[in-house]
Design a protein around this motif. Structure first.
Motif, mmCIF file in Angstrom:
data_model
loop_
_atom_site.group_PDB
_atom_site.id
_atom_site.type_symbol
_atom_site.label_atom_id
_atom_site.label_comp_id
_atom_site.label_asym_id
_atom_site.label_seq_id
_atom_site.Cartn_x
_atom_site.Cartn_y
_atom_site.Cartn_z
ATOM 1 N N SER A 93 -40.779 -13.709 10.549
ATOM 2 C CA SER A 93 -40.518 -13.830 11.971
ATOM 3 C C SER A 93 -39.465 -14.876 12.312
ATOM 4 O O SER A 93 -38.792 -14.768 13.331
ATOM 5 C CB SER A 93 -41.809 -14.128 12.729
ATOM 6 O OG SER A 93 -42.392 -15.340 12.280
ATOM 7 N N ASN A 94 -39.310 -15.886 11.485
ATOM 8 C CA ASN A 94 -38.334 -16.941 11.734
ATOM 9 C C ASN A 94 -37.187 -16.910 10.726
ATOM 10 O O ASN A 94 -36.578 -17.942 10.441
ATOM 11 C CB ASN A 94 -39.009 -18.306 11.734
ATOM 12 C CG ASN A 94 -39.610 -18.664 10.389
ATOM 13 O OD1 ASN A 94 -39.885 -17.799 9.566
ATOM 14 N ND2 ASN A 94 -39.819 -19.957 10.160
ATOM 15 N N TYR A 95 -36.871 -15.737 10.222
ATOM 16 C CA TYR A 95 -35.849 -15.581 9.202
ATOM 17 C C TYR A 95 -34.684 -14.730 9.675
ATOM 18 O O TYR A 95 -34.826 -13.887 10.563
ATOM 19 C CB TYR A 95 -36.431 -14.949 7.937
ATOM 20 C CG TYR A 95 -37.138 -15.928 7.039
ATOM 21 C CD1 TYR A 95 -36.496 -16.445 5.919
ATOM 22 C CD2 TYR A 95 -38.430 -16.332 7.303
ATOM 23 C CE1 TYR A 95 -37.139 -17.341 5.086
ATOM 24 C CE2 TYR A 95 -39.080 -17.239 6.482
ATOM 25 C CZ TYR A 95 -38.429 -17.735 5.372
ATOM 26 O OH TYR A 95 -39.071 -18.631 4.549
ATOM 27 N N VAL A 96 -33.547 -14.998 9.052
ATOM 28 C CA VAL A 96 -32.379 -14.149 9.161
ATOM 29 C C VAL A 96 -32.211 -13.436 7.825
ATOM 30 O O VAL A 96 -32.241 -14.067 6.770
ATOM 31 C CB VAL A 96 -31.111 -14.948 9.484
ATOM 32 C CG1 VAL A 96 -29.902 -14.027 9.539
ATOM 33 C CG2 VAL A 96 -31.278 -15.694 10.803
ATOM 34 N N MET A 97 -32.044 -12.137 7.878
ATOM 35 C CA MET A 97 -31.826 -11.339 6.687
ATOM 36 C C MET A 97 -30.373 -10.890 6.664
ATOM 37 O O MET A 97 -29.794 -10.595 7.708
ATOM 38 C CB MET A 97 -32.746 -10.119 6.670
ATOM 39 C CG MET A 97 -34.217 -10.439 6.892
ATOM 40 S SD MET A 97 -34.918 -11.458 5.568
ATOM 41 C CE MET A 97 -34.794 -10.310 4.185
ATOM 42 N N ALA A 98 -29.804 -10.819 5.476
ATOM 43 C CA ALA A 98 -28.389 -10.504 5.394
ATOM 44 C C ALA A 98 -28.054 -9.745 4.123
ATOM 45 O O ALA A 98 -28.825 -9.726 3.162
ATOM 46 C CB ALA A 98 -27.554 -11.787 5.459
ATOM 47 N N TRP A 99 -26.888 -9.126 4.154
ATOM 48 C CA TRP A 99 -26.301 -8.502 2.981
ATOM 49 C C TRP A 99 -24.988 -9.193 2.651
ATOM 50 O O TRP A 99 -24.168 -9.450 3.545
ATOM 51 C CB TRP A 99 -26.041 -7.009 3.201
ATOM 52 C CG TRP A 99 -27.280 -6.178 3.239
ATOM 53 C CD1 TRP A 99 -27.972 -5.779 4.327
ATOM 54 C CD2 TRP A 99 -27.958 -5.630 2.106
ATOM 55 N NE1 TRP A 99 -29.055 -5.019 3.958
ATOM 56 C CE2 TRP A 99 -29.070 -4.909 2.605
ATOM 57 C CE3 TRP A 99 -27.741 -5.670 0.726
ATOM 58 C CZ2 TRP A 99 -29.963 -4.240 1.757
ATOM 59 C CZ3 TRP A 99 -28.635 -5.010 -0.103
ATOM 60 C CH2 TRP A 99 -29.725 -4.305 0.408
ATOM 61 N N PHE A 100 -24.808 -9.485 1.378
ATOM 62 C CA PHE A 100 -23.565 -10.001 0.840
ATOM 63 C C PHE A 100 -23.096 -9.064 -0.258
ATOM 64 O O PHE A 100 -23.864 -8.239 -0.749
ATOM 65 C CB PHE A 100 -23.740 -11.405 0.263
ATOM 66 C CG PHE A 100 -23.972 -12.473 1.289
ATOM 67 C CD1 PHE A 100 -22.940 -13.323 1.664
ATOM 68 C CD2 PHE A 100 -25.214 -12.644 1.876
ATOM 69 C CE1 PHE A 100 -23.142 -14.322 2.600
ATOM 70 C CE2 PHE A 100 -25.432 -13.637 2.818
ATOM 71 C CZ PHE A 100 -24.391 -14.475 3.178
ATOM 72 N N ARG A 101 -21.846 -9.201 -0.642
ATOM 73 C CA ARG A 101 -21.345 -8.409 -1.754
ATOM 74 C C ARG A 101 -20.316 -9.195 -2.545
ATOM 75 O O ARG A 101 -19.668 -10.097 -2.031
ATOM 76 C CB ARG A 101 -20.739 -7.088 -1.268
ATOM 77 C CG ARG A 101 -19.458 -7.231 -0.458
ATOM 78 C CD ARG A 101 -19.008 -5.877 0.059
ATOM 79 N NE ARG A 101 -17.758 -5.966 0.800
ATOM 80 C CZ ARG A 101 -17.203 -4.953 1.448
ATOM 81 N NH1 ARG A 101 -17.793 -3.754 1.436
ATOM 82 N NH2 ARG A 101 -16.063 -5.121 2.100
ATOM 83 N N ARG A 102 -20.197 -8.836 -3.806
ATOM 84 C CA ARG A 102 -19.175 -9.406 -4.661
ATOM 85 C C ARG A 102 -18.461 -8.270 -5.380
ATOM 86 O O ARG A 102 -19.065 -7.567 -6.192
ATOM 87 C CB ARG A 102 -19.757 -10.394 -5.670
ATOM 88 C CG ARG A 102 -18.703 -10.961 -6.620
ATOM 89 C CD ARG A 102 -19.279 -11.965 -7.603
ATOM 90 N NE ARG A 102 -19.373 -13.293 -7.020
ATOM 91 C CZ ARG A 102 -20.511 -13.924 -6.734
ATOM 92 N NH1 ARG A 102 -21.665 -13.340 -6.977
ATOM 93 N NH2 ARG A 102 -20.486 -15.131 -6.218
ATOM 94 N N ALA A 103 -17.195 -8.096 -5.060
ATOM 95 C CA ALA A 103 -16.380 -7.072 -5.677
ATOM 96 C C ALA A 103 -15.759 -7.623 -6.949
ATOM 97 O O ALA A 103 -15.605 -8.843 -7.100
ATOM 98 C CB ALA A 103 -15.300 -6.603 -4.710
ATOM 99 N N PRO A 104 -15.383 -6.746 -7.867
ATOM 100 C CA PRO A 104 -14.749 -7.205 -9.107
ATOM 101 C C PRO A 104 -13.525 -8.066 -8.831
ATOM 102 O O PRO A 104 -12.642 -7.675 -8.066
ATOM 103 C CB PRO A 104 -14.363 -5.901 -9.806
ATOM 104 C CG PRO A 104 -15.339 -4.899 -9.289
ATOM 105 C CD PRO A 104 -15.557 -5.284 -7.857
#
Length: 119
Positions: free
Chosen positions: A30-41
């Protein structure tokens, strides 16, 4: 502690779509931020999109505007990344991350899921 497990990666043709999912467990979010990150070659890790667990406010990187959509399912404790109109430059390892809303660094990370977009 928050445990994160990504799924949904794979090989897709340019212009196609994939939906990534991140299953979260260990704590209430409830008190969190969720995220997506990526690392390309050959590139540094970059931010993709984020969502607040409570309220569902979203924000994304310019590089994925109009193509990627982040969402969450409170009942399933999952966060999703719908990726449309995929481009070869979207090829990367995608990581789910979480942080408390009052922090500016993501301190919980999944192991990642690979996305490969072919021409």
């Amino acid at each position: 502690q928050v445990q994160l497990v990504e799924s949904g990666g794979g090989l897709v043709q340019a212009g196609g779509s994939l939906r990534l999912s991140c299953a979260a467990s260990g704590r209430t979010l409830s008190n969190y931020v969720m995220a997506w990150f990526r690392r390309a070659p050959g590139k540094e890790r970059e931010f993709v999109a984020a969502i607040t667990w409570t309220g569902g406010s979203t924000y994304g990187a310019d590089s994925v505007k109009g193509r990627f959509t982040i969402s969450r399912d409170n009942a399933k404790n999952t966060v999703n990344l719908q990726m449309n109109s995929l481009k070869p430059e979207d090829t990367a390892d995608y990581y789910c991350a979480a942080r408390r809303i009052y922090l500016d660094r993501y301190n919980y990370w999944g192991q990642g899921t690979q996305v490969t977009v072919s021409s």
